[in-house]
Design a protein around this motif. Structure first.
Motif, PDB file in Angstrom:
ATOM      1  N   SER A  87       1.077  -1.051  -0.083  1.00 52.13           N
ATOM      2  CA  SER A  87      -0.054  -0.001   0.084  1.00 52.13           C
ATOM      3  C   SER A  87       0.872   1.317  -0.078  1.00 52.13           C
ATOM      4  O   SER A  87       2.051   1.220   0.404  1.00 52.13           O
ATOM      5  CB  SER A  87      -1.014   0.160   1.294  1.00 52.13           C
ATOM      6  OG  SER A  87      -0.072  -0.287   2.411  1.00 52.13           O
ATOM      7  N   PHE A 109      -1.130  -8.237  -2.927  1.00 51.41           N
ATOM      8  CA  PHE A 109      -1.092  -6.977  -2.341  1.00 51.41           C
ATOM      9  C   PHE A 109      -0.848  -6.892  -0.753  1.00 51.41           C
ATOM     10  O   PHE A 109      -1.913  -7.529  -0.185  1.00 51.41           O
ATOM     11  CB  PHE A 109      -2.495  -6.287  -2.748  1.00 51.41           C
ATOM     12  CG  PHE A 109      -2.648  -4.581  -2.372  1.00 51.41           C
ATOM     13  CD1 PHE A 109      -1.833  -3.861  -2.996  1.00 51.41           C
ATOM     14  CD2 PHE A 109      -3.366  -4.343  -1.408  1.00 51.41           C
ATOM     15  CE1 PHE A 109      -1.903  -2.491  -2.679  1.00 51.41           C
ATOM     16  CE2 PHE A 109      -3.433  -3.119  -0.913  1.00 51.41           C
ATOM     17  CZ  PHE A 109      -2.441  -2.050  -1.659  1.00 51.41           C
ATOM     18  N   ASP A 111      -1.424  -4.923   2.231  1.00 49.18           N
ATOM     19  CA  ASP A 111      -2.158  -3.879   2.636  1.00 49.18           C
ATOM     20  C   ASP A 111      -1.698  -3.411   4.038  1.00 49.18           C
ATOM     21  O   ASP A 111      -2.418  -3.601   5.148  1.00 49.18           O
ATOM     22  CB  ASP A 111      -3.616  -3.697   2.682  1.00 49.18           C
ATOM     23  CG  ASP A 111      -4.242  -2.412   2.486  1.00 49.18           C
ATOM     24  OD1 ASP A 111      -3.847  -1.638   2.948  1.00 49.18           O
ATOM     25  OD2 ASP A 111      -5.511  -2.245   2.024  1.00 49.18           O
ATOM     26  N   THR A 114      -5.235  -1.166   5.728  1.00 52.36           N
ATOM     27  CA  THR A 114      -6.512  -1.767   5.238  1.00 52.36           C
ATOM     28  C   THR A 114      -7.548  -0.696   5.431  1.00 52.36           C
ATOM     29  O   THR A 114      -8.258  -0.466   4.472  1.00 52.36           O
ATOM     30  CB  THR A 114      -6.767  -3.005   5.746  1.00 52.36           C
ATOM     31  OG1 THR A 114      -5.276  -3.962   5.443  1.00 52.36           O
ATOM     32  CG2 THR A 114      -7.898  -3.648   5.168  1.00 52.36           C
ATOM     33  N   VAL A 134      -8.015  -5.443  -7.467  1.00 55.38           N
ATOM     34  CA  VAL A 134      -8.029  -6.626  -6.443  1.00 55.38           C
ATOM     35  C   VAL A 134      -8.345  -7.831  -6.800  1.00 55.38           C
ATOM     36  O   VAL A 134      -7.559  -8.777  -6.282  1.00 55.38           O
ATOM     37  CB  VAL A 134      -9.192  -6.124  -5.227  1.00 55.38           C
ATOM     38  CG1 VAL A 134      -9.360  -7.047  -4.325  1.00 55.38           C
ATOM     39  CG2 VAL A 134      -8.971  -4.539  -4.855  1.00 55.38           C
ATOM     40  N   TYR A 137      -5.097  -9.667  -7.896  1.00 55.27           N
ATOM     41  CA  TYR A 137      -3.829 -10.319  -6.925  1.00 55.27           C
ATOM     42  C   TYR A 137      -4.427 -11.456  -6.237  1.00 55.27           C
ATOM     43  O   TYR A 137      -5.467 -11.577  -5.536  1.00 55.27           O
ATOM     44  CB  TYR A 137      -3.952  -9.153  -5.837  1.00 55.27           C
ATOM     45  CG  TYR A 137      -3.283  -7.871  -6.121  1.00 55.27           C
ATOM     46  CD1 TYR A 137      -1.683  -8.008  -6.425  1.00 55.27           C
ATOM     47  CD2 TYR A 137      -3.700  -6.458  -6.068  1.00 55.27           C
ATOM     48  CE1 TYR A 137      -1.052  -6.734  -6.819  1.00 55.27           C
ATOM     49  CE2 TYR A 137      -3.008  -5.277  -6.412  1.00 55.27           C
ATOM     50  CZ  TYR A 137      -1.624  -5.561  -6.834  1.00 55.27           C
ATOM     51  OH  TYR A 137      -0.871  -4.459  -7.062  1.00 55.27           O
ATOM     52  N   TYR A 140      -4.733 -10.931  -1.001  1.00 53.29           N
ATOM     53  CA  TYR A 140      -4.640  -9.660  -0.399  1.00 53.29           C
ATOM     54  C   TYR A 140      -4.308 -10.018   1.072  1.00 53.29           C
ATOM     55  O   TYR A 140      -5.074 -10.485   1.857  1.00 53.29           O
ATOM     56  CB  TYR A 140      -6.099  -9.331  -0.683  1.00 53.29           C
ATOM     57  CG  TYR A 140      -6.417  -7.831  -0.210  1.00 53.29           C
ATOM     58  CD1 TYR A 140      -6.262  -7.357   0.870  1.00 53.29           C
ATOM     59  CD2 TYR A 140      -6.817  -6.885  -1.008  1.00 53.29           C
ATOM     60  CE1 TYR A 140      -6.411  -5.980   1.250  1.00 53.29           C
ATOM     61  CE2 TYR A 140      -7.107  -5.594  -1.126  1.00 53.29           C
ATOM     62  CZ  TYR A 140      -6.776  -5.143   0.206  1.00 53.29           C
ATOM     63  OH  TYR A 140      -6.998  -3.802   0.575  1.00 53.29           O
ATOM     64  N   SER A 142      -3.535  -8.491   4.682  1.00 54.34           N
ATOM     65  CA  SER A 142      -4.195  -7.277   5.513  1.00 54.34           C
ATOM     66  C   SER A 142      -3.392  -7.085   6.924  1.00 54.34           C
ATOM     67  O   SER A 142      -3.350  -8.233   7.562  1.00 54.34           O
ATOM     68  CB  SER A 142      -5.595  -7.619   5.265  1.00 54.34           C
ATOM     69  OG  SER A 142      -6.074  -6.739   6.384  1.00 54.34           O
ATOM     70  N   ILE A 152     -13.557  -7.693   1.976  1.00 55.26           N
ATOM     71  CA  ILE A 152     -12.692  -7.573   0.893  1.00 55.26           C
ATOM     72  C   ILE A 152     -12.974  -8.694  -0.271  1.00 55.26           C
ATOM     73  O   ILE A 152     -12.847  -8.411  -1.314  1.00 55.26           O
ATOM     74  CB  ILE A 152     -11.263  -7.725   1.488  1.00 55.26           C
ATOM     75  CG1 ILE A 152     -10.893  -6.467   2.126  1.00 55.26           C
ATOM     76  CG2 ILE A 152     -10.058  -7.961   0.148  1.00 55.26           C
ATOM     77  CD1 ILE A 152      -9.466  -6.561   2.886  1.00 55.26           C
ATOM     78  N   SER A 158     -11.509 -10.281  -4.017  1.00 56.75           N
ATOM     79  CA  SER A 158     -10.268 -10.923  -3.747  1.00 56.75           C
ATOM     80  C   SER A 158     -10.433 -12.599  -3.763  1.00 56.75           C
ATOM     81  O   SER A 158     -11.465 -12.910  -3.116  1.00 56.75           O
ATOM     82  CB  SER A 158      -9.627 -10.469  -2.469  1.00 56.75           C
ATOM     83  OG  SER A 158      -8.731 -11.207  -2.105  1.00 56.75           O
ATOM     84  N   ALA A 161      -8.607 -13.110   0.925  1.00 55.25           N
ATOM     85  CA  ALA A 161      -7.987 -12.063   1.644  1.00 55.25           C
ATOM     86  C   ALA A 161      -7.555 -12.610   2.912  1.00 55.25           C
ATOM     87  O   ALA A 161      -8.413 -13.212   3.637  1.00 55.25           O
ATOM     88  CB  ALA A 161      -9.155 -11.105   1.892  1.00 55.25           C
TER      89      ALA A 161
END
Length: 357
Positions: A87, A109, A111, A114, A134, A137, A140, A142, A152, A158, A161
């Motif tokens: 991020s 990704f 984050d 988040t 999103v 990826y 995700y 987080s 998410i 996603s 996540a």
């Protein structure tokens, strides 16, 4: 694995909590036998505040632009088993799109912000992530757990996540001998949403207890902030100075950003770092806090100055030290960079094998 990170910064912790997270994670991935490359956009504000002592873990390369990134590192991204985009990466939407088109391994990704990210997406602010990216990826990762993970997946599409919370580096954060200078301290960059809580939990307490000793360390505080005379101000502290700062306090304060309070299950890296130093924490309250530390046993929760002062003035020294000891045990048992590296390794291998982590 060959792992490539594209993150906000690993070379400078000035005004961000990303660098210390990445340093610990990269180092522990290396110790697990992985080859790690970290790519960072070279920007003036971090160039002026490099705060590493000695070599960084892994390999670190700076790039000057999106064109420079593509020209020099396409082959690295193509051959990587795992590519992680963080991020707040400058031009993060363009970087993410390029990674998804280029990478042949698992893409993720990461984050570190988040609740802030989701709030930005909700108002159409696609500074470093767009909804269209999103689903592309495969992971995700987080900093926030709990119901946010299902959101998410359900709302943004996603495929997986999963939590990858912040952590601490026990090689940097550990108890130290030295004189205690302050009754209560706070380490954090200024933010509009945290400042009212800081005032309620600390500055009002300082006003009510002139004999107490308080300190606030961190950059970007505006000149208009009214500091009580018994509150010492310090500017940016580099990570190697954090442990000495924490251990010079009888208690340390944790204040959580408003978006993270609303989301819940969003521990601050300062929680784990201070706890690893064995310093008792006084924290604001939020849903999920008890997932990480048991209130009353491993930290204290305060809702106002009066409650803060009760902890500072009425707890025995033996009880204060015991709470700090328990918190340190909790962190070393499950919240170090080594724990996070093994978690990430497991996620990546499961996704690469076609299983949901």
């Amino acid at each position: 694995m060959h792992v490539v990170f594209l993150g906000l910064s690993i070379t400078s912790s000035w005004g961000n909590g990303h660098a210390t997270t990445y340093r610990g994670l990269v180092r522990e991935l290396e110790r697990l036998g992985h080859d790690v490359l970290f790519l960072e956009r070279d920007v003036p504000w971090y160039a002026a505040h490099r705060d590493t002592r000695g070599a960084l873990p892994g390999r670190t390369e700076l790039y000057s632009s999106l064109e420079d990134l593509r020209a020099r590192f396409t082959s690295e991204v193509q051959r990587a088993d795992l590519v992680v985009v963080g991020s707040y990466v400058p031009q993060g939407v363009e970087v993410g799109g390029w990674v998804q088109r280029t990478a042949r391994g698992v893409t993720a990704f990461y984050d570190i912000d988040t609740p802030v990210t989701l709030a930005k997406l909700g108002r159409g602010d696609f500074e470093y992530l767009s909804p269209a990216l999103v689903p592309g990826y495969r992971l995700y990762l987080s900093f926030t757990g709990g119901p946010t993970l299902q959101r998410i997946e359900r709302e943004l599409g996603s495929p997986a996540a999963r939590p990858l919370y912040c952590s601490c580096d026990p090689e940097l954060y550990a108890p130290r001998d030295g004189d205690v200078r302050w009754d209560l301290g706070y380490l954090g960059t200024y933010s509009d949403d945290r400042q009212p809580v800081l005032e309620r939990l600390m500055l009002d307490a300082a006003e009510a207890w002139p004999e107490g000793r308080f300190v606030v360390a961190g950059p970007r505080y505006p000149e208009g902030v009214s500091w009580p005379p018994n509150v010492e101000r310090m500017q940016h502290l580099a990570p190697p100075e954090h442990a000495a700062f924490y251990t010079a306090q009888r208690f340390t304060l944790n204040v959580t950003r408003a978006d993270m309070v609303r989301a819940g299950y969003s521990p601050s890296v300062r929680l784990f770092e201070a706890a690893a130093c064995g310093v008792p924490i006084i924290s604001d309250d939020w849903e999920g806090l008890g997932t990480f530390f048991t209130p009353g046993r491993e930290l204290f929760v305060s809702h106002g100055a009066e409650q803060t002062l009760r902890y500072l003035r009425e707890l025995s020294e033996a009880e204060r030290q015991e709470v700090g000891r328990r918190a340190r045990e909790r962190v070393l048992g499950g919240h170090t960079a080594a724990h996070r590296a093994r978690t990430l390794e497991g996620y990546a291998r499961e996704v690469a094998s076609g299983r949901a982590p």
